[in-house]
Design a protein around this motif. Structure first.
Motif, PDB file in Angstrom:
ATOM      1  N   LEU A 162       0.830  -1.207   0.000  1.00 41.22           N
ATOM      2  CA  LEU A 162       0.000   0.000   0.000  1.00 41.22           C
ATOM      3  C   LEU A 162       0.866   1.259   0.000  1.00 41.22           C
ATOM      4  O   LEU A 162       0.560   2.236  -0.692  1.00 41.22           O
ATOM      5  N   LEU A 163       1.963   1.220   0.781  1.00 45.57           N
ATOM      6  CA  LEU A 163       2.872   2.377   0.792  1.00 45.57           C
ATOM      7  C   LEU A 163       3.419   2.617  -0.605  1.00 45.57           C
ATOM      8  O   LEU A 163       3.470   3.760  -1.091  1.00 45.57           O
ATOM      9  N   SER A 175       3.388  -2.712   7.676  1.00 46.62           N
ATOM     10  CA  SER A 175       4.041  -1.744   8.546  1.00 46.62           C
ATOM     11  C   SER A 175       5.498  -1.602   8.150  1.00 46.62           C
ATOM     12  O   SER A 175       6.183  -2.578   7.905  1.00 46.62           O
ATOM     13  N   THR A 176       5.936  -0.340   8.030  1.00 46.25           N
ATOM     14  CA  THR A 176       7.342  -0.047   7.809  1.00 46.25           C
ATOM     15  C   THR A 176       7.718   0.986   8.852  1.00 46.25           C
ATOM     16  O   THR A 176       7.014   1.984   8.998  1.00 46.25           O
ATOM     17  N   ASP A 193       2.185   2.535   8.868  1.00 48.27           N
ATOM     18  CA  ASP A 193       1.228   1.441   9.012  1.00 48.27           C
ATOM     19  C   ASP A 193       0.091   1.663   8.025  1.00 48.27           C
ATOM     20  O   ASP A 193      -0.514   2.736   8.006  1.00 48.27           O
ATOM     21  N   PHE A 194      -0.175   0.669   7.222  1.00 58.27           N
ATOM     22  CA  PHE A 194      -1.314   0.757   6.307  1.00 58.27           C
ATOM     23  C   PHE A 194      -2.178  -0.480   6.480  1.00 58.27           C
ATOM     24  O   PHE A 194      -1.679  -1.564   6.780  1.00 58.27           O
ATOM     25  N   ALA A 195      -3.469  -0.286   6.299  1.00 53.83           N
ATOM     26  CA  ALA A 195      -4.372  -1.415   6.413  1.00 53.83           C
ATOM     27  C   ALA A 195      -5.476  -1.270   5.387  1.00 53.83           C
ATOM     28  O   ALA A 195      -5.895  -0.154   5.059  1.00 53.83           O
ATOM     29  N   LEU A 252      -6.155   4.715   3.708  1.00 48.57           N
ATOM     30  CA  LEU A 252      -5.419   3.468   3.924  1.00 48.57           C
ATOM     31  C   LEU A 252      -4.558   3.494   5.181  1.00 48.57           C
ATOM     32  O   LEU A 252      -4.126   2.450   5.658  1.00 48.57           O
ATOM     33  N   ALA A 253      -4.306   4.706   5.721  1.00 47.60           N
ATOM     34  CA  ALA A 253      -3.407   4.815   6.871  1.00 47.60           C
ATOM     35  C   ALA A 253      -3.997   4.085   8.068  1.00 47.60           C
ATOM     36  O   ALA A 253      -5.193   4.155   8.333  1.00 47.60           O
TER      37      ALA A 253
END
Lengths: 137, 772
Positions: B4-5, B59-60, B71-73, B125-126
């Motif tokens: 996602l990032l 997560s990065t 963090d993206f979900a 998305l965050a």
């Protein structure tokens, strides 16, 4: 606004290089003894101030070799750059790094030295921008 | 790999490249750019089953010590929003290419649009509170650029600034609220908040935190009393209105309410505030929408009404309300996005958006006509459009409320009647009757302008006839974000049977037709009622914006009147007052006679006397040169003190600084007015009193400070670690360049800025005058 005293001008010819060399000396001894980039920069700026009074701003500018803004820019870039190095090592900004490079006379190379050199150049640039701006016109 | 990032980063890269893409591909540029949102849409559709099973989490680490991470979900709720952002985005990019064809700044427009798209994607998305906030602010900034796109018009600039100030102020409140929330919950991860709901809601600071978060959400989603920036934002080109100001960005506030719903909702405060504000906004938007003549203004107010509806539903917060909110969210985005693009098409082909001028377009613009009718029918809640499904659910929800059910239902019906009437105004005034005397002769828009709205309007119809295309696929996944425990089977139905919601729908439709028939006669009355807006929030904002620079100017004229000695007087005086107050209210023992173990040596006394004589001499001298010399003496004596007390670094600095200051003053002396006679006798006395008072205060402070035994953990830390950690023997220098290197860097930056300022003051001002 150069001063036309022969004594002063002759003295400056000898004092100026001495002061610049001394300012660099102060810069590098700062790590272990009184001194450092800030003081060194001020001493260097005082040397150029002497030059301004003795020979005028035009000659002082010529003696500086590059524009004062460039002094500030290079100084700030060195400071920033010395901090960025640690980022590439996976550590946070401005974490000190030491390199295993031995430089004669000066000693081991590390980021604090680069940082302090940046301070030195920036201080000279800042002081001379103000001095020369005021001395001109 | 943080998929996602990477997807969001690609968006930012596309944004950066947008100007060159526009230059390279010219007319084909929108198709190239649309590949990005199109690809996203395909990607998000491909994740449907993954989201249904477990969702995506990435997560990065970024600043782990502060809990700020990439963090993206992707869960049901973010998937719904992400599909809206990318799906409508695809059409908007192509639409913009046709709508702004030939515009000289089109490249920049693409840049801002893609920037917004990536930022909005980041918002939905965050999975990290701070990350969400960063993207949130980025959407405000890109919205500012887009509203102010036609920056040659004052109206555009003012509207852009207004939107930025209001959403920006809300953003500040939101930041405070989110930080409070993270502190209370002990986590910055959004998906972890739901487990902390009890702790959060029972915390003493919950009301404060909630109000701050709501301020952010309400400003962004144009809730009363912050709603007025949205009609102003209609100054933006229509693609922007369709995308940012109806389908996506204004829904960011709604999204935030939805995202925080599991953690924050259910308290009386939440239900009371969110429901009331939402219901009032819904009613106000519905009431104002039929009174406007500009197509985009009509749509803007009906958007405000719809946003109010969504807010109200999330305020009610029951299982039914959430289901309704999610359904209406999709329904509204489909028909409102379409309507804005259609309004833009009409404007583009006829040269006006005024419903009083437009008329009879059904023959010259048949495709636009059909699409508009479909979208309006959906907006008015007429079967078999998807809007009808949503509207039935809204009535069902309000009727099902524990308290105020009838009041809320009545408000909802009234608001929908207003919106419905606005819909009839658009259909009948614009497409029927005699052809209007428009600036341009009307004909159908190119396909780029109708492709998007026709698709969206068709989707409104398809989802209406087959509501479970949404109702059993994406809707349950989004619903489970709110109620993870719920096992209820979720589905939608077009036909609910002969029940109260249907009767209310019939009342709404008949009411709307009735209001349309009499609306012209009601306008004078509405205008009279509208006088109330003289004390409304927009007037307050306008007055505030006008008064601010004036008042600030008045204040600066008093404090900074261009005379340096005046600045000095104010600085000294305020230092005296604030330090004085600090000492007065502290319980520091003012042990004035605490001379204790201090026995001055003879040369220290001698130097002190010298210092005092020099200071008095500097103040009393009538020649500037003499004053400078005296000041130099003061500085050098201080340097000698530094040496005596074992601070050679300070002494060296002081010596150099003094030398340079004397040189500086000598250089500056020629430019100053005559020394004697700048101040009157009275002013001299005043200055003497102020200076003396500060001097006395500083003396007191030093005495107070020395009353404590000198105990510091810093001194031993630095003397022990300087050599070990930093490999230097000079503590002062090591602190400067190593331990506190960041401070030094900041200080040097300040010095550089000061130098540039001095340069500008001495060099640039005379030049400018010479030019004039």
């Amino acid at each position: 606004m150069a001063m036309f005293s022969l004594l002063f001008r002759t003295a400056t010819r000898f004092l100026f290089p001495l002061m610049i060399v001394f300012s660099i000396f102060v810069l590098f001894r700062g790590h272990n003894a009184p001194g450092g980039g800030f003081i060194g920069g001020l001493v260097g700026a005082a040397g150029f101030a002497l030059y301004i009074i003795a020979k005028g701003t035009e000659q002082a500018r010529a003696a500086m070799r590059m524009s004062r803004r460039l002094y500030m820019a290079i100084g700030l870039s060195l400071m920033l750059g010395s901090g960025l190095i640690s980022l590439f090592m996976g550590q946070s900004f401005l974490t000190t790094q030491w390199f295993s490079i031995q430089i004669p006379v000066l000693g081991k190379l590390g980021t604090p030295g680069i940082f302090d050199t940046g301070v030195y150049l920036a201080v000279i640039g800042v002081t001379l921008i103000i001095l020369i701006s005021l001395a001109e016109d | 790999m943080n998929t996602l990032l990477i997807l969001i980063l690609i968006g930012f890269i596309v944004a950066i490249l947008a100007v060159s893409i526009h230059k390279t591909f010219k007319a084909a540029a929108p198709y190239v750019l649309a590949l990005y949102p199109l690809g996203l849409t395909v990607f998000f559709f491909s994740q449907l089953s993954a989201v249904h099973d477990h969702g995506l989490h990435f997560s990065t680490s970024w600043v782990p010590s502060l809990g700020i991470n990439f963090d993206f979900a992707l869960d049901g709720l973010s998937l719904l929003m992400a599909l809206l952002v990318s799906g409508i985005g695809t059409f908007v990019v192509i639409y913009a290419g046709g709508y702004l064809h030939g515009d000289s700044n089109l490249g920049k427009f693409y840049l801002y649009l893609m920037l917004f798209m990536s930022a909005m994607l980041g918002v939905v998305l965050a999975d990290n509170i701070i990350l969400l906030f960063i993207f949130w602010e980025l959407t405000s900034i890109s919205s500012f650029f887009l509203i102010g796109y036609k920056h040659k018009y004052e109206d555009s600039r003012d509207s852009a600034l207004q939107a930025l100030l209001i959403t920006g102020a809300g953003g500040l409140a939101l930041l405070a609220g989110l930080i409070l929330l993270a502190q209370i919950a002990g986590t910055t991860q959004l998906s972890a908040l739901i487990d902390q709901a009890d702790i959060i809601q029972s915390h003493a600071l919950y009301p404060v935190m909630l109000m701050l978060v709501l301020a952010g959400a309400f400003t962004k989603s144009a809730q009363f009393p912050f709603h007025f920036w949205l009609p102003g934002a209609m100054a933006a080109p229509t693609p922007v209105s369709a995308y940012l100001h109806s389908a996506t960005m204004v829904k960011a506030g709604i999204y935030l309410l939805a995202r925080l719903h599991p953690a924050l909702s259910g308290t009386p405060l939440w239900i009371g505030v969110v429901t009331t504000v939402g219901a009032f906004t819904m009613l106000m938007g519905g009431y104002l929408s039929w009174q406007k003549f500009d197509l985009k203004k009509i749509l803007a107010y009906s958007t405000i009404s719809a946003l109010g509806t969504l807010t109200m539903l999330l305020g009610i917060g029951s299982e039914l309300a959430v289901k309704t909110a999610l359904t209406f969210l999709l329904g509204h985005s489909l028909y409102k996005g379409a309507l804005f693009m259609l309004a833009g098409g009409i404007d583009h082909e006829t040269g006006t958006r005024d419903v009083r001028i437009l008329g009879g377009l059904r023959k010259s613009m048949p495709i636009t006509f059909v699409a508009t009718v479909l979208a309006i029918l959906s907006m008015s809640g007429i079967p078999p459009l998807f809007g009808f499904v949503a509207k039935e659910l809204i009535y069902e929800t309000t009727l099902d409320m524990y308290s105020n059910a009838w009041l809320t239902t009545a408000v909802a019906v009234l608001a929908n009647i207003g919106m419905g009437a606005a819909g009839w105004i658009i259909i009948i005034k614009v497409f029927f009757g005699p052809e209007g005397d428009t600036p341009k002769h009307a004909h159908e828009t190119p396909w780029t302008l109708w492709a998007g709205p026709v698709t969206l309007a068709a989707l409104s119809l398809i989802f209406g006839i087959f509501p479970n295309l949404f109702g059993t696929t994406l809707l349950p996944d989004a619903y489970h974000v709110f109620f993870p425990e719920s096992t209820k089977k979720i589905y939608l139905a077009l036909w609910h049977g002969f029940k109260p919601p249907l009767y209310l729908s019939i009342v709404t439709v008949l009411g709307a037709i009735g209001l349309y028939l009499v609306h012209e006669r009601l306008l004078p009355l509405a205008e009279r009622i509208d006088r109330i807006s003289a004390v409304g929030p927009q007037m307050l904002y306008k007055r505030g914006i006008k008064a601010l620079p004036v008042r600030a100017g008045e204040l600066s004229h008093i404090i900074q009147n261009g005379k340096l000695r005046n600045y000095l007087l104010w600085t000294t005086l305020s230092a005296f007052i604030f330090f004085g107050l600090g000492i007065w209210y502290s319980d520091v023992p003012l042990n004035i006679f605490h001379a204790g173990n201090f026995t001055p040596r003879y040369y220290e006394i001698g130097l002190s006397i010298m210092l005092m004589i020099a200071a008095i001499g500097a103040a009393a001298s009538s020649s500037r040169m003499v004053s400078i010399a005296f000041l130099g003496i003061v500085g050098y004596v201080i340097a000698v003190f530094y040496i005596l007390f074992g601070a050679p670094d300070l002494a060296m600095t002081q010596f150099s600084i003094e030398t340079l200051s004397v040189i500086l003053l000598v250089l500056a002396i020629y430019k100053l007015p005559r020394f004697a006679g700048v101040s009157t006798r009275l002013e001299h006395r005043r200055d003497a009193i102020v200076a003396g008072a500060l001097g006395a205060l500083v003396t007191l402070m030093i005495m107070a400070a020395t009353a404590f035994p000198l105990e510091s953990r810093l001194t031993p830390f630095f003397s022990e670690n300087t050599y070990l950690l930093a490999k230097g023997e000079n503590v002062v220098n090591v602190i400067l360049v190593d331990f506190r290197g960041m401070d030094t860097m900041g200080e040097v930056v300040v010095l550089v800025i000061a130098a540039l300022g001095a340069y500008a003051l001495t060099k640039l001002v005379p030049q400018k005058e010479a030019e004039e």
